[in-house]
Design a protein around this motif. Structure first.
Motif, PDB file in Angstrom:
ATOM      1  N   ASP A  37       5.796 -56.134  -3.637  1.00 52.32           N
ATOM      2  CA  ASP A  37       6.319 -57.060  -4.505  1.00 52.32           C
ATOM      3  C   ASP A  37       5.058 -58.137  -5.037  1.00 52.32           C
ATOM      4  OD1 ASP A  37       7.725 -59.572  -5.111  1.00 52.32           O
ATOM      5  OD2 ASP A  37       9.239 -59.199  -3.786  1.00 52.32           O
ATOM      6  N   PRO A  38       5.290 -58.348  -6.294  1.00 52.53           N
ATOM      7  CA  PRO A  38       4.407 -59.103  -6.938  1.00 52.53           C
ATOM      8  C   PRO A  38       4.050 -60.616  -6.169  1.00 52.53           C
ATOM      9  CG  PRO A  38       5.542 -58.256  -8.703  1.00 52.53           C
ATOM     10  CD  PRO A  38       6.472 -57.787  -7.183  1.00 52.53           C
ATOM     11  N   LEU A  39       5.175 -60.996  -5.582  1.00 51.46           N
ATOM     12  CA  LEU A  39       5.157 -62.158  -4.772  1.00 51.46           C
ATOM     13  C   LEU A  39       3.998 -62.257  -3.437  1.00 51.46           C
ATOM     14  CD1 LEU A  39       8.715 -63.492  -4.829  1.00 51.46           C
ATOM     15  CD2 LEU A  39       6.979 -64.279  -6.354  1.00 51.46           C
ATOM     16  N   ARG A  40       3.766 -61.046  -3.023  1.00 54.22           N
ATOM     17  CA  ARG A  40       3.205 -60.871  -1.745  1.00 54.22           C
ATOM     18  C   ARG A  40       1.753 -61.122  -2.139  1.00 54.22           C
ATOM     19  NH1 ARG A  40       7.885 -60.809  -0.791  1.00 54.22           N
ATOM     20  NH2 ARG A  40       7.119 -62.783  -0.659  1.00 54.22           N
ATOM     21  N   ARG A  41       0.863 -61.535  -1.149  1.00 58.11           N
ATOM     22  CA  ARG A  41      -0.617 -61.798  -1.391  1.00 58.11           C
ATOM     23  C   ARG A  41      -1.417 -60.830  -0.193  1.00 58.11           C
ATOM     24  NH1 ARG A  41      -3.219 -65.233  -4.160  1.00 58.11           N
ATOM     25  NH2 ARG A  41      -5.080 -65.438  -2.791  1.00 58.11           N
ATOM     26  N   THR A  42      -2.601 -60.296  -0.782  1.00 57.90           N
ATOM     27  CA  THR A  42      -3.199 -59.470  -0.079  1.00 57.90           C
ATOM     28  C   THR A  42      -4.717 -59.952   0.552  1.00 57.90           C
ATOM     29  OG1 THR A  42      -4.560 -58.755  -1.833  1.00 57.90           O
ATOM     30  CG2 THR A  42      -2.581 -57.728  -1.465  1.00 57.90           C
ATOM     31  N   LEU A  43      -5.238 -59.330   1.570  1.00 59.72           N
ATOM     32  CA  LEU A  43      -6.451 -59.403   2.042  1.00 59.72           C
ATOM     33  C   LEU A  43      -7.699 -59.863   0.851  1.00 59.72           C
ATOM     34  CD1 LEU A  43      -8.302 -59.900   4.761  1.00 59.72           C
ATOM     35  CD2 LEU A  43      -8.273 -57.334   4.909  1.00 59.72           C
ATOM     36  N   ALA A  44      -7.586 -58.838   0.160  1.00 56.95           N
ATOM     37  CA  ALA A  44      -8.696 -58.960  -0.928  1.00 56.95           C
ATOM     38  C   ALA A  44      -8.516 -60.121  -1.900  1.00 56.95           C
ATOM     39  CB  ALA A  44      -8.606 -57.506  -1.909  1.00 56.95           C
ATOM     40  N   GLN A  45      -7.099 -60.503  -2.276  1.00 58.43           N
ATOM     41  CA  GLN A  45      -7.111 -61.693  -2.837  1.00 58.43           C
ATOM     42  C   GLN A  45      -7.434 -63.097  -2.029  1.00 58.43           C
ATOM     43  OE1 GLN A  45      -2.715 -61.039  -3.491  1.00 58.43           O
ATOM     44  NE2 GLN A  45      -3.146 -61.437  -5.732  1.00 58.43           N
ATOM     45  N   PRO A 105      12.877 -59.437  -8.163  1.00 59.14           N
ATOM     46  CA  PRO A 105      14.165 -58.716  -8.499  1.00 59.14           C
ATOM     47  C   PRO A 105      13.785 -57.291  -8.243  1.00 59.14           C
ATOM     48  CG  PRO A 105      13.644 -60.197 -10.459  1.00 59.14           C
ATOM     49  CD  PRO A 105      12.681 -60.328  -9.487  1.00 59.14           C
ATOM     50  N   ALA A 106      14.802 -56.323  -7.981  1.00 60.34           N
ATOM     51  CA  ALA A 106      14.777 -55.234  -7.529  1.00 60.34           C
ATOM     52  C   ALA A 106      13.641 -54.313  -8.294  1.00 60.34           C
ATOM     53  CB  ALA A 106      15.862 -54.571  -7.338  1.00 60.34           C
ATOM     54  N   ALA A 107      14.209 -54.325  -9.724  1.00 56.33           N
ATOM     55  CA  ALA A 107      13.283 -53.628 -10.424  1.00 56.33           C
ATOM     56  C   ALA A 107      11.874 -53.655 -10.565  1.00 56.33           C
ATOM     57  CB  ALA A 107      13.444 -53.825 -11.978  1.00 56.33           C
ATOM     58  N   ARG A 108      11.137 -54.909  -9.739  1.00 51.01           N
ATOM     59  CA  ARG A 108       9.848 -55.111  -9.854  1.00 51.01           C
ATOM     60  C   ARG A 108       9.095 -54.482  -8.409  1.00 51.01           C
ATOM     61  NH1 ARG A 108       7.625 -60.782 -11.647  1.00 51.01           N
ATOM     62  NH2 ARG A 108       5.847 -59.360 -12.127  1.00 51.01           N
ATOM     63  N   ARG A 109      10.038 -53.939  -7.585  1.00 48.01           N
ATOM     64  CA  ARG A 109       9.747 -53.618  -6.331  1.00 48.01           C
ATOM     65  C   ARG A 109       9.916 -52.065  -6.087  1.00 48.01           C
ATOM     66  NH1 ARG A 109      12.978 -55.824  -2.514  1.00 48.01           N
ATOM     67  NH2 ARG A 109      14.272 -56.882  -3.950  1.00 48.01           N
ATOM     68  N   SER A 110      10.474 -51.365  -7.087  1.00 48.88           N
ATOM     69  CA  SER A 110      10.785 -49.848  -7.229  1.00 48.88           C
ATOM     70  C   SER A 110      10.356 -49.246  -8.349  1.00 48.88           C
ATOM     71  CB  SER A 110      12.443 -49.749  -6.772  1.00 48.88           C
ATOM     72  OG  SER A 110      12.634 -48.343  -6.803  1.00 48.88           O
ATOM     73  N   GLN A 111       9.634 -48.017  -8.249  1.00 49.80           N
ATOM     74  CA  GLN A 111       8.920 -47.434  -9.316  1.00 49.80           C
ATOM     75  C   GLN A 111       9.454 -45.832  -9.123  1.00 49.80           C
ATOM     76  OE1 GLN A 111       4.739 -48.023  -9.009  1.00 49.80           O
ATOM     77  NE2 GLN A 111       4.717 -47.005  -6.617  1.00 49.80           N
ATOM     78  N   ALA A 112       9.141 -45.158 -10.330  1.00 53.65           N
ATOM     79  CA  ALA A 112       9.260 -43.863 -10.361  1.00 53.65           C
ATOM     80  C   ALA A 112       7.991 -43.365 -10.860  1.00 53.65           C
ATOM     81  CB  ALA A 112      10.321 -43.480 -11.267  1.00 53.65           C
ATOM     82  N   GLY A 113       7.554 -42.080 -11.376  1.00 49.83           N
ATOM     83  CA  GLY A 113       6.499 -41.969 -11.937  1.00 49.83           C
ATOM     84  C   GLY A 113       5.077 -41.469 -11.112  1.00 49.83           C
ATOM     85  N   TRP A 114       3.950 -41.471 -11.497  1.00 46.26           N
ATOM     86  CA  TRP A 114       3.071 -40.895 -10.928  1.00 46.26           C
ATOM     87  C   TRP A 114       2.052 -41.851 -11.176  1.00 46.26           C
ATOM     88  CZ3 TRP A 114       2.959 -35.498  -9.619  1.00 46.26           C
ATOM     89  CH2 TRP A 114       4.097 -34.859 -10.072  1.00 46.26           C
ATOM     90  N   SER A 115       0.684 -41.543 -10.672  1.00 45.47           N
ATOM     91  CA  SER A 115      -0.642 -42.279 -10.909  1.00 45.47           C
ATOM     92  C   SER A 115      -1.124 -42.078 -12.288  1.00 45.47           C
ATOM     93  CB  SER A 115      -1.650 -42.067  -9.754  1.00 45.47           C
ATOM     94  OG  SER A 115      -2.029 -40.671 -10.069  1.00 45.47           O
TER      95      SER A 115
END
Length: 562
Positions: A114-122, A512-522
């Motif tokens: 989720d874009p709202l979560r933060r990480t160790l690197a941040q 919103p759900a659309a920002r936390r679920s994805q299809a596709g490849w790298s």
């Protein structure tokens, strides 16, 4: 091994260095007290390391992990570190966020942080540190959110050109066999290619190049993900004669090639689950020896990075942490590999932690700890602000032994979603609970785009929930009888831990759900495979909250936007 012998050293753009240095000087936060080097080893069974008591069966004078064994002698070693799942993606997301699966919710291939979560690197970058991450397995791809907070986040896997050549060869074989080329086949082939890639030399070279480029006054966070211990077990691809050294007397014809899919090793059902073991004990021991050889190879490359920290004068101001994300099974519970159960051979993690000036060097911590505790610990050691949403707790009080046995013990909730069976587990220092779940098809039909699970039951309606005594049955092979008076009290402890964690997870704001679920490849995969027209898939369903222990199904309903 010299740095020159490790191959081409890629140049870090000067602009990136300048920007990072400028950020450090302009930062409103205090810089990190120490640098951080965080090293994860993929698919490493904790008990195959010398520091956890292992010696090679057929070459007892060889050390599988001499460099990590030496590091352990000047570090704190955790003897009961528990991963939150049994595969790479969700475990690494917990390492980076300090959250369990219910918090970060990256529990299947189609999910992203989720874009709202933060990480160790941040947290490190916001304090002015230069941040770099180098990875060597497909589940560390930035599309899942792992690149967040890194100035530079780069793959050490084979180049797109090399991947294209490998994929072309595989696809031609499939066509000749009359198989239809579709997305599942492409994903399976891509996965297979990653299992015999040789990545440690590239990864180590990238690490050395990054360390060489750091100005003396620039703090940094370096993350390294080593993948070469992962099956297939092919040490001869790593170095000629390496596998032979660990089983010099072997006369059979079994090797680690195509390990998970070799019909001579096991018989599988339509879901790929083991129906019968076919490989004999001596041949299985040989494959374990090949696995030891691959761990030895990774250990050697980690040693090169550790040597560079010392030679560059960085050792006394750098935190070093080495952790495994999960283990592998060799028929301990009737199967192979990982992402299949939550038994100890898959969830027990190696964890070695060294910080400058640490008074507890050389000691062992017997307490149960969780890998989601690692990010809070590393931030505290570095003197940086905590991740406010993290549900992990700092391990710093355990490092010098002062907190042994003090206060309530930690408990670990572990989840395996997107597999068959789907499982949740809970562990304390003395007991473990495994609960089997299944798709709640009625709820799934009511709410498309969401994955609902319900309690699985036996034919007689008995819930599939099993309790183990970790003190007398550490391998978790004999579950307690339903008549055992301890069973219900343990399940109630599990229930209370579950409800507490679920409440904490529910309190987190969500995009919103659309920002936390994805299809596709790298990006790498898309560059190679986009011409085939199989890249437009539906986003993965989001994970709905699980039913509480003792409840048949969850009453939760998706929000209107979901």
């Amino acid at each position: 091994m010299s740095r020159r012998a490790l191959g081409l050293r890629l140049l870090l753009p000067v602009a990136v260095l300048a920007a990072a240095a400028g950020l450090w000087h302009a930062s409103r936060r205090s810089p990190p007290r120490y640098n951080l080097v965080l090293i994860s080893i993929d698919s490493l069974v904790r008990d195959r390391l010398g520091l956890y008591g292992h010696r090679p069966q057929f070459a007892p004078k060889l050390a599988v992990s001499p460099r990590l064994d030496a590091l352990a002698r000047e570090s704190v070693v955790f003897d009961d570190a528990q991963a939150n799942s049994s595969w790479t993606l969700p475990v690494h997301m917990s390492l980076m966020t300090g959250l369990g699966d219910g918090g970060h919710q990256v529990v299947d291939d189609g999910h992203l942080l989720d874009p709202l979560r933060r990480t160790l690197a941040q947290q490190f970058r916001d304090a002015g540190a230069a941040t770099a991450g180098f990875y060597s397995g497909p589940y560390l791809d930035p599309r899942f959110g792992f690149g967040r907070g890194f100035d530079r986040y780069q793959s050490a896997m084979m180049s797109p050109e090399e991947l294209q050549r490998e994929m072309d060869q595989w696809l031609e074989k499939q066509r000749q066999a009359g198989l239809t080329v579709d997305e599942p086949l492409l994903r399976a082939i891509r996965d297979r290619v990653s299992h015999y890639d040789v990545t440690s030399p590239r990864l180590t070279s990238l690490a050395l190049e990054f360390l060489d480029q750091q100005p003396a006054e620039q703090p940094f966070f370096l993350f390294l993900h080593y993948f070469d211990a992962h099956f297939d077990y092919l040490p001869e691809r790593l170095e000629a004669g390496l596998g032979k050294r660990f089983d010099p007397g072997y006369q059979g014809d079994v090797d680690g090639l195509n390990w998970m899919f070799n019909p001579a090793v096991r018989e599988v059902d339509a879901d790929g689950k083991t129906r019968a073991r076919l490989i004999g004990e001596r041949d299985l021991d040989h494959v374990r020896a090949l696995y030891d050889a691959e761990i030895h190879w990774v250990d050697r490359h980690i040693g090169v990075v550790l040597d560079e920290l010392r030679e560059a004068g960085l050792w006394d101001r750098t935190i070093v942490c080495v952790v495994s994300d999960h283990g592998d099974e060799f028929f301990e519970h009737g199967s192979l590999g990982h992402r299949s159960t939550l038994f100890p051979e898959l969830t027990e993690a190696a964890l070695i932690l060294r910080a400058p000036g640490m008074t507890g060097a050389g000691r062992r911590v017997p307490d149960l700890v969780r890998l989601q505790d690692l990010a809070p610990t590393l931030l505290e050691l570095a003197g940086l602000p905590a991740l406010e949403e993290a549900t992990g707790a700092s391990l710093v009080p355990l490092l010098d032994g002062a907190a042994d046995g003090a206060g309530p013990g930690r408990e670990a909730l572990q989840v395996l979603i997107g597999s068959r069976p789907q499982v949740e587990a809970w562990r304390s220092s003395d007991f473990a609970v495994h609960r089997v779940l299944e798709a709640d098809l009625e709820r799934v039909q009511e709410h498309p785009g969401w994955l609902f699970l319900r309690q699985a039951v036996l034919a007689d309606g008995t819930p599939m929930i099993y309790v183990f005594d970790r003190r007398t049955d550490p391998d978790e092979k004999r579950h307690l009888s339903p008549l055992d008076p301890r069973r219900q009290s343990v399940i109630e402890r599990y229930r209370q831990a579950f409800l507490s964690q679920q409440a904490a997870d529910a309190a987190l704001p969500r995009s919103p759900a659309a920002r936390r679920s994805q299809a596709g490849w790298s990006d790498e995969e898309a560059a190679v495979l986009g011409e085939l027209g199989y890249l437009d898939t539906e986003p993965a369903p989001l994970w709905a909250p699980l039913p509480a222990p003792g409840e048949e199904r969850s009453a939760w309903r998706p929000p209107a936007e979901g």
